[in-house]
Design an enzyme around this catalytic site. Sequence first.
Site, mmCIF file in Angstrom:
data_model
loop_
_atom_site.group_PDB
_atom_site.id
_atom_site.type_symbol
_atom_site.label_atom_id
_atom_site.label_comp_id
_atom_site.label_asym_id
_atom_site.label_seq_id
_atom_site.Cartn_x
_atom_site.Cartn_y
_atom_site.Cartn_z
ATOM 1 N N GLU A 163 4.717 -4.063 11.630
ATOM 2 C CA GLU A 163 3.987 -4.113 10.201
ATOM 3 C C GLU A 163 5.202 -4.074 9.142
ATOM 4 O O GLU A 163 5.228 -5.037 8.365
ATOM 5 C CB GLU A 163 3.187 -2.855 9.650
ATOM 6 C CG GLU A 163 2.612 -3.187 8.369
ATOM 7 C CD GLU A 163 1.781 -2.046 7.941
ATOM 8 O OE1 GLU A 163 1.351 -2.429 6.989
ATOM 9 O OE2 GLU A 163 1.692 -0.833 8.446
ATOM 10 N N GLN A 192 -7.279 -1.429 9.690
ATOM 11 C CA GLN A 192 -6.486 -0.230 9.849
ATOM 12 C C GLN A 192 -7.192 0.897 9.645
ATOM 13 O O GLN A 192 -7.836 0.868 8.531
ATOM 14 C CB GLN A 192 -5.246 -0.181 9.318
ATOM 15 C CG GLN A 192 -4.065 -1.379 9.796
ATOM 16 C CD GLN A 192 -2.886 -1.170 9.423
ATOM 17 O OE1 GLN A 192 -2.396 -0.107 8.867
ATOM 18 N NE2 GLN A 192 -2.223 -2.333 8.821
ATOM 19 N N SER A 208 -4.184 5.944 7.377
ATOM 20 C CA SER A 208 -4.131 7.098 6.339
ATOM 21 C C SER A 208 -5.417 7.905 6.252
ATOM 22 O O SER A 208 -6.459 7.372 6.720
ATOM 23 C CB SER A 208 -3.998 6.062 4.850
ATOM 24 O OG SER A 208 -2.571 5.563 4.929
ATOM 25 N N ASN A 219 8.681 2.838 -1.044
ATOM 26 C CA ASN A 219 10.039 2.793 -1.148
ATOM 27 C C ASN A 219 10.922 3.727 -1.236
ATOM 28 O O ASN A 219 12.240 3.868 -0.853
ATOM 29 C CB ASN A 219 10.254 1.492 -2.169
ATOM 30 C CG ASN A 219 9.737 0.466 -1.924
ATOM 31 O OD1 ASN A 219 9.434 -0.030 -0.950
ATOM 32 N ND2 ASN A 219 10.289 -0.658 -2.960
ATOM 33 N N GLU A 220 10.630 4.980 -1.753
ATOM 34 C CA GLU A 220 11.143 6.172 -1.607
ATOM 35 C C GLU A 220 11.341 6.646 -0.156
ATOM 36 O O GLU A 220 12.615 6.960 0.098
ATOM 37 C CB GLU A 220 10.449 7.239 -2.425
ATOM 38 C CG GLU A 220 10.574 7.076 -3.895
ATOM 39 C CD GLU A 220 9.704 6.309 -4.497
ATOM 40 O OE1 GLU A 220 8.719 5.706 -3.696
ATOM 41 O OE2 GLU A 220 9.711 5.785 -5.509
#
Lengths: 353, 353, 389, 389
Positions: free
Chosen positions: C245, C125, C128, C373-374
């Site tokens: 994903e 990938q 980012s 996770n936030e």
Amino acid sequence: MDFTFTEDQLLFQESVREFLLNEVTAESIRKLWDTESGRSDQLWTQLAELGLTAMTVPEEFGGLGMNELDFVLIAQECGYVALPAPLVHQALVAVPTLINMSGDNADALKAQWLPAIAEGSAKVMVGLEVNMLVEDAHIADLLIMQHGQQLHALTPAQFTLQFNESVDPSRKLYSVEWTASAETLIADGDAAQQLIDGAMDRGALGVAAESLGLSQRMVDMAVTYTADRQQFGKPIGSFQAVKHLMANIAFKLEYAKTPVYRAAYTIAHKQQSSSVNVSHAKLAATEVGQIAARNTMQAHGAMGYTWEVDLQIFMKKAWAYNNAWGLVAFHEQRIADFVLSDSAVIGAGNTFV
Amino acid sequence: MDFTFTEDQLLFQESVREFLLNEVTAESIRKLWDTESGRSDQLWTQLAELGLTAMTVPEEFGGLGMNELDFVLIAQECGYVALPAPLVHQALVAVPTLINMSGDNADALKAQWLPAIAEGSAKVMVGLEVNMLVEDAHIADLLIMQHGQQLHALTPAQFTLQFNESVDPSRKLYSVEWTASAETLIADGDAAQQLIDGAMDRGALGVAAESLGLSQRMVDMAVTYTADRQQFGKPIGSFQAVKHLMANIAFKLEYAKTPVYRAAYTIAHKQQSSSVNVSHAKLAATEVGQIAARNTMQAHGAMGYTWEVDLQIFMKKAWAYNNAWGLVAFHEQRIADFVLSDSAVIGAGNTFV
Amino acid sequence: MDLNYTTEQTAFRAEAREWLAANVPPSPLPSFDTEAGFQAHREWEAKLYEGRWGMITWPEAMGGRGADLIQWLIFEEEYYAAGAPLRVNQNGIFLLGPTMMEYGTEEQKQRFLNGMATGKDIWCQAWSEPNAGSDMAAIRAKAELSEDGKHYIVNGQKTWSTRAVWADWAFGMFRTDPDSQRHKGLSFILVPLDLEGITVRPIPQLDGLPGFAEIFFDNVKVPVDCLLGESGQGWSVAMATAGFERGLMLRSPARFQQTAKRLVELYKENQASADLDPAVKKAVVKAYMDAEAYTLSTYQTACRLVQGGKIGAESSTNKIFWSELDRDMHATAMSILGARAELLPHAPQAGGVANWLDGWLFSQSGPIYAGTNEIQRNIIAERMLGMPR
Amino acid sequence: MDLNYTTEQTAFRAEAREWLAANVPPSPLPSFDTEAGFQAHREWEAKLYEGRWGMITWPEAMGGRGADLIQWLIFEEEYYAAGAPLRVNQNGIFLLGPTMMEYGTEEQKQRFLNGMATGKDIWCQAWSEPNAGSDMAAIRAKAELSEDGKHYIVNGQKTWSTRAVWADWAFGMFRTDPDSQRHKGLSFILVPLDLEGITVRPIPQLDGLPGFAEIFFDNVKVPVDCLLGESGQGWSVAMATAGFERGLMLRSPARFQQTAKRLVELYKENQASADLDPAVKKAVVKAYMDAEAYTLSTYQTACRLVQGGKIGAESSTNKIFWSELDRDMHATAMSILGARAELLPHAPQAGGVANWLDGWLFSQSGPIYAGTNEIQRNIIAERMLGMPR
């Protein structure tokens, strides 16, 4: 009743902090990872010049004659920079073990080793069974080894070492092969047990104090990182979730400090409660270390997972300290044994006795 | 392999939900708090008219012949409204206990009580030692009581009751005074033990399913409250800390549902794993209940601490269910006994057996 | 509800089990974050393809088995239970593959899917960027159409590309409209990593191995036929991929069930010392329960999807659940190992530490990657519970 | 550092212990959230005053002992260890009293402090409003100066006034400048609750008792000499009070140490059943440690303050610490009590539940009142750690 450090103690802490921050950078630590010993003679000389190796050595042996309480703030600063040198171990464990020794060879041992420790020309390490491995045995001029209820003193010719690689590249752990003999014996029976127990408590105090520093450092790094790092158009440190990750370390850290200072005090003053106090200090401080590692890792995002970011230097040491000098279970049990005993005097008014 | 409910099951759940939301309001629950029995005959009649009292009764006794899996979604809805009536207890515990009974008096007992239960004219409750007290004993027409490894059936003339006030004003708990006799005995030895174990598992399944509903209700209330309530110029529900309080309930709730459904399935299909499955369901669902109570209380701020706000109706029941039908320790031990046994087949591929 | 496998499903399991028993390498392959390990894993991909076990959910015509999600779950269970190697080409097979089947041209499918399936082309990938991590819409890397319309001229920097160091191709999002903002003007582009102007700089992970990399693009000429989907529609294409994903395909419950099983075994081997800390037994029981719950919920979702349902907030709830479960299980293992926990497996005194430390390190990344996770908690609050933004 | 008490401190402790042993009611007073209990507690305040133990940190001239914080801590330890009643006038003595000594006129001190000290006047707070809870600056209740300048005409609503149902006076913030915003234009005003136009509506708590109340003001004429500090400076005056509230004076470590001690006793009485859940023993040990840590840190802060230091972020860190400790300790007690935990103490089968359930209910409010723990975490992050707003 005065639960504060003296101006002198705080000033000395500050000057040591300043020195360490200048000399023990993440860069210098990474350089040592690439050396064979992982340790720096030059750094040790500098520590000795500052008087740090002499701190806990009695004045009659050329030291400064200070105690565990005087040293605890220094140990905290050693944690803050993840000092790659066995200063805390030697000052808090090896030196008091030598000092408290009695019997035939004791005076000779003290006279031989304490002045050399003070001036920085010799290093003495202690290997207890609770730790399985001996940190920094490879640079020790004298090893004091537990053998059941005995202590033995070994010079390098009397042992061979095997390196055990830790997740923390700064930790140099060795298994030691050696043979106990009458010649190496320096303490036996109850006297040895007392020395072993004392070494254990002081070792635990040391990693507790260092864990305070490690935790503070991780928070400081993450606060800086999250103030700079932008996502969704603002610094991630402005998000409440990130703030609370940090606040959850900070408030627990405050409540781990005083137990560590109290433990240092009661050890220094040979109070009966010191073992229980040390266990409390160790549990509280290393727990904060685990939370700090987890939350600052999370705040760093993917950066925290890299080799390049310096967080790992402190995080991995905090992990290792969780299981060093007595597991969680060991220290909890010591407190439970006290708290649940019929003779325990607990509750309001019984904290300072 | 089909881990979904049928269209029929889901439609029936929906119609029951609609009925309950209309009839069992917070207002109606508070009104019952002011009555002596705390229970409503009229509500019971309505439940019977909907067919809910007949659901688990076999067709030959005038019931609908449905099983624990059919009923579990209904139990969840009963939790959602904190139904102040022993429907779940009777349908999941008392009725199967009667059905599974064998021996001399069994047929007579079934013929006498099951049709009456189905049509709503009689209520039967079960008192197990694990619960210390018997819920709704005061409105029972028949009490089935555990006495060691025996079960006894008692009509109101054969027992006297003492009320035990719970923190949840909707819970009506009684200690029962009675005398075991040959006349009251209905099961003994292994046969009784099997009935007792089955009742225990079904009771735990019931409170697990109700806990799912309670938790969902608390979240729904807090989401609504925090969307309305303004502080610092915006709804408090827009603050990340409040969002995460809610998200932490919601994601755990999702992972408590399937264990409850699986437990209902394995009980209904008499699978050997059902006891362990029930313990998992009970632990997961009541744990979410505790978290939901804590986090929604926090989200409500001071309002949550008042008698006026309806949150207490659900929160207090969730607290009580944590310790009903087997403590946390009991259920954990049942799972540990299985997981740690040498014969346990666990790991990937062994979930459905 | 029927929690029994069908005869076909049981037969399918048996077939998979048999093939795996005969083909899984007897000892673990070296880490695919090393060059030799990467090559060994590439060969394993080829072997899987030969047995038609590489992409079982792909259509038969493309070398798959047209397996449904239940079969996929069964296969994963057998795969993990057999201790088979991790999938070095998971980005290709599970993420890009399905996306390409939906958005690719016929020519692209012909050109790319077979190489992906056989392990000839390993994909990474390129999403980012240094300032676009959780906030993907902040992407700045540019792909400008050349004057002759034949190429995109790509400039910019991507980061956190997992397994990019030895990969053959990258897929990612680039800004094709230089004046565009946020989600608009982005395109989904496939990039061969051997083009001139590309520099791949390995990023060593916590364990010191280069598990991911930065990719620098300096006037890289990428042919226009490497555009997937329509120009400017990259966000929609990528969201399909992100859904996969975060969804089922990469977080197999089997993986966590096997970790829970190994944790139970570790606990039993060390029970006397482990029980000195009463929290450990409780944590072991919880690990078993949570791995079961994750499995049950995954089966439920799979059954719903097989029956034509749509995936909902599961992708966020399951991201939090598995990543925190994984970290908790490894933390418990570290407690059980005690003073040995910090040792690398080759340390003389490390006896019995197995790869728990590696797993512990890896588990640190779970709550971070694929959306922290936030962020997932925000999504649950806002999209599932409808809380105000 | 010297962790020994001085001879004077030891003597002070002995004196306190002796007086308490002779004077503490042999059985607990009824809850001060009932009318009879309120009266009984008022009488206890008078008795404390007679013995000069009511406000030991006040100057001797005002009936106190000029005690320093260390003596205060010692007294609190003896007070809680003796099982003495809760302080019904804590808002007066610990919050308003010190504030008045700093901001009050000589005439106000003469007028109010003695009534406060003797228990004649019981004070409550009137701070929060329906839409100004955590966000205190959103206060809307108005106090407009009458044309003749002799009165404030007060209108509006206050809420969450603890112990307001039977209190004599309230103190709080009101908007004296109707055009002002947020922190400005507020004044700190003292209000006798028997004035015309005041309605006190009790708010029952979770336990059903009216522990707090709403106060409605309908054209209430409050004499101008009830203004504390300067007009429009209410925020500064109130912040001094809030500092005290969140700080040391109301969260005596002694309270939590006694709870921890009772928890240890409860555990020992029920050890066989409690140990079935291995988490319980761990939680009991932690309760002891945390209560100790709270005590140690409070002593450290007190020593620092006695030496002239200033209070810092301690008021936020300690709020979180004691409130979560208190909730955790009570949760552990509920676990130990098991099926009995839900029963009220008078239930026939409640044997041994003591007042744990009451404490559990009360502990729910800890993380909320005096600034929610979410707000405290923000304060720690922003003010102590310097994170961006």
